[in-house]
Design a protein around this motif. Structure first.
Motif, mmCIF file in Angstrom:
data_model
loop_
_atom_site.group_PDB
_atom_site.id
_atom_site.type_symbol
_atom_site.label_atom_id
_atom_site.label_comp_id
_atom_site.label_asym_id
_atom_site.label_seq_id
_atom_site.Cartn_x
_atom_site.Cartn_y
_atom_site.Cartn_z
ATOM 1 N N ALA A 1 77.492 -12.670 4.230
ATOM 2 C CA ALA A 1 77.416 -11.941 5.479
ATOM 3 C C ALA A 1 76.249 -10.562 5.309
ATOM 4 N N LEU A 2 75.402 -10.651 6.263
ATOM 5 C CA LEU A 2 74.774 -9.220 6.627
ATOM 6 C C LEU A 2 74.924 -8.334 7.747
ATOM 7 N N HIS A 3 74.704 -7.282 7.860
ATOM 8 C CA HIS A 3 74.734 -6.400 8.909
ATOM 9 C C HIS A 3 73.473 -5.340 8.934
ATOM 10 N N ASN A 4 72.704 -5.444 10.115
ATOM 11 C CA ASN A 4 71.586 -4.434 9.906
ATOM 12 C C ASN A 4 72.146 -3.151 10.286
ATOM 13 N N HIS B 1 73.602 -8.642 16.879
ATOM 14 C CA HIS B 1 74.126 -10.156 16.627
ATOM 15 C C HIS B 1 73.031 -11.084 17.043
ATOM 16 N N ARG C 1 65.287 -15.179 19.321
ATOM 17 C CA ARG C 1 66.087 -13.929 19.321
ATOM 18 C C ARG C 1 65.944 -13.406 20.915
ATOM 19 N N HIS D 1 71.259 -11.374 14.052
ATOM 20 C CA HIS D 1 72.058 -12.278 12.962
ATOM 21 C C HIS D 1 71.912 -13.655 13.109
ATOM 22 N N GLY E 1 65.478 -11.251 6.441
ATOM 23 C CA GLY E 1 67.059 -11.650 6.317
ATOM 24 C C GLY E 1 67.189 -13.304 6.048
ATOM 25 N N ALA F 1 77.102 -15.420 10.950
ATOM 26 C CA ALA F 1 76.707 -14.590 11.876
ATOM 27 C C ALA F 1 77.397 -14.695 13.060
ATOM 28 N N GLU F 2 77.228 -13.584 13.922
ATOM 29 C CA GLU F 2 78.480 -13.541 15.230
ATOM 30 C C GLU F 2 77.589 -13.669 16.483
ATOM 31 N N GLU G 1 84.385 -4.230 10.223
ATOM 32 C CA GLU G 1 83.590 -5.542 10.421
ATOM 33 C C GLU G 1 84.724 -6.704 10.253
#
Length: 374
Positions: free
Chosen positions: A153-156, A96, A10, A99, A361, A68-69, A321
């Protein structure tokens, strides 16, 4: 706690941000990571710099997709981390990088224990921030190789407690689009404005009228004025051109589509009245992100089994999104992952994805994947 390998990944991604349409280096970093864990199939250059990694079960079954992006934002980072962006004016200020790392962690788990049935696809999508990436993925012929039965999908989410899961039935996030109205009249000398056609009054009428249009809709919708320009700074000249840019958003896709049409009709009517030419440009279009009940049941059952705190949000989020486009092609589910009540907001220059969320996640995504594919 997340493995040091994932945390370092990351930080590497965070140091080397690339904005929408430029994500070649980011894609190379992700590709290198997956070369070591050997998925069953790798698809490159999908929808641009997109990547898809497929893990196959021994038995037939559904295909689940986790997204993910790849892209960062064209904003200068002002935080003080040791892994701060090394590219001036570009930074991962939406999370991102986090993610992507979560999806890489899921890849490690699937490589270690293959799904029992069907396929699990890990999709790294380009150009989310501009709303172009999901459409390019879906329009790419390669998408047929990964077309899912379910997409997740997820988003923080800053402002929500760390590790808490934010869910919602139905609409999770608004759809939106940017619209620029271009008006063309006739330039003349400022001493003889009657010899020209100045669009100033038309712009004034549009500024007053357009934000009132959502009032007739039953659901939430907004028309926000974001930019206006008339002529140029030439005091001897009466303007002959003008532009007005607005953002249109709604919680319902039908409302969004009809509101876009109404804004255009209003502009055309005023332009005709003022004897002006009119053109339209749509940019950064995001579909409504709508959670499918069946996909929601699968995901939330996995969440409960993992004993995470689940927060049911009463109203949809007003931001957009582009995962919403997937919800038009298959049963889909988008959820939030709390990144701390004191975490800077998304797109703020001091924002930084919390490393503690990586393991959270990964666990949730793996739980969902096992729920669908075993």
């Amino acid at each position: 706690m997340s493995s040091l390998k994932l945390v370092n990944l990351r930080h590497t991604l965070h140091q080397n941000p690339e904005i929408a349409g430029e994500e070649s280096g980011t894609a190379d970093t992700i590709l290198s990571f997956f070369e070591n864990i050997k998925p069953d199939q790798t698809i490159q250059s999908i929808g641009g710099y997109g990547l898809a990694f497929i893990f196959k079960g021994k038995n037939p079954g559904p295909r689940s997709l986790f997204r993910a992006e790849l892209d960062a934002l064209p904003i200068h980072e002002t935080g003080n981390s040791s892994y701060k962006s090394q590219t001036s004016g570009k930074a991962h200020l939406c999370g991102h990088d986090g993610h992507m790392t979560i999806l890489c962690g899921l890849g490690e788990r699937l490589a270690a224990q293959k799904p029992d049935s069907g396929e699990v696809v890990l999709l790294f999508q380009p150009a989310e921030e501009t709303g172009e990436g999901a459409r390019r993925i879906l329009d790419d012929p390669k998408f047929q190789e990964i077309k899912p039965d379910y997409a997740f999908a997820l988003h923080n989410l800053p402002g929500f407690p760390l590790h808490h899961l934010v869910t919602r039935k139905g609409t999770f996030a608004a759809g939106s689009t940017g619209l620029t109205i271009l008006l063309t009249g006739k330039t003349s000398h400022a001493a003889h404005p009657d010899a020209g056609i100045n669009p100033a009054r038309a712009i004034s009428l549009l500024i007053q009228t357009l934000p009132t249009l959502p009032a007739t809709l039953q659901n939430f919708a907004l028309v926000t004025i974001i930019h206006a320009e008339i002529g140029s700074l030439a005091f001897g000249t009466s303007a002959g051109k003008a532009s007005l840019s607005v953002t249109i958003r709604a919680f319902d896709q039908g409302d969004l589509d009809s509101l876009i049409a109404r804004v255009k009709a209003e502009a055309q009517g005023i332009a005709k009245l003022e004897k002006l030419g009119v053109e339209f440009r749509l940019v950064e279009s995001f579909s409504v992100s709508k959670n499918n009940p069946q996909a929601a049941e699968i995901a939330e059952n996995a969440m409960r089994q993992l004993d995470f705190t689940i927060l049911e949000k009463p109203d949809p989020f007003r931001w957009s999104e582009d995962f919403g486009l997937f919800s038009q092609s298959c049963p889909s589910y988008l959820f939030g992952l709390g990144s701390g009540e004191n975490c800077p907001q998304l797109h703020e220059p001091t924002y930084d994805f919390p490393d503690e969320l990586i393991e959270t996640g990964v666990r949730i995504f793996e739980g969902i994947a096992r729920e669908v594919n075993g």
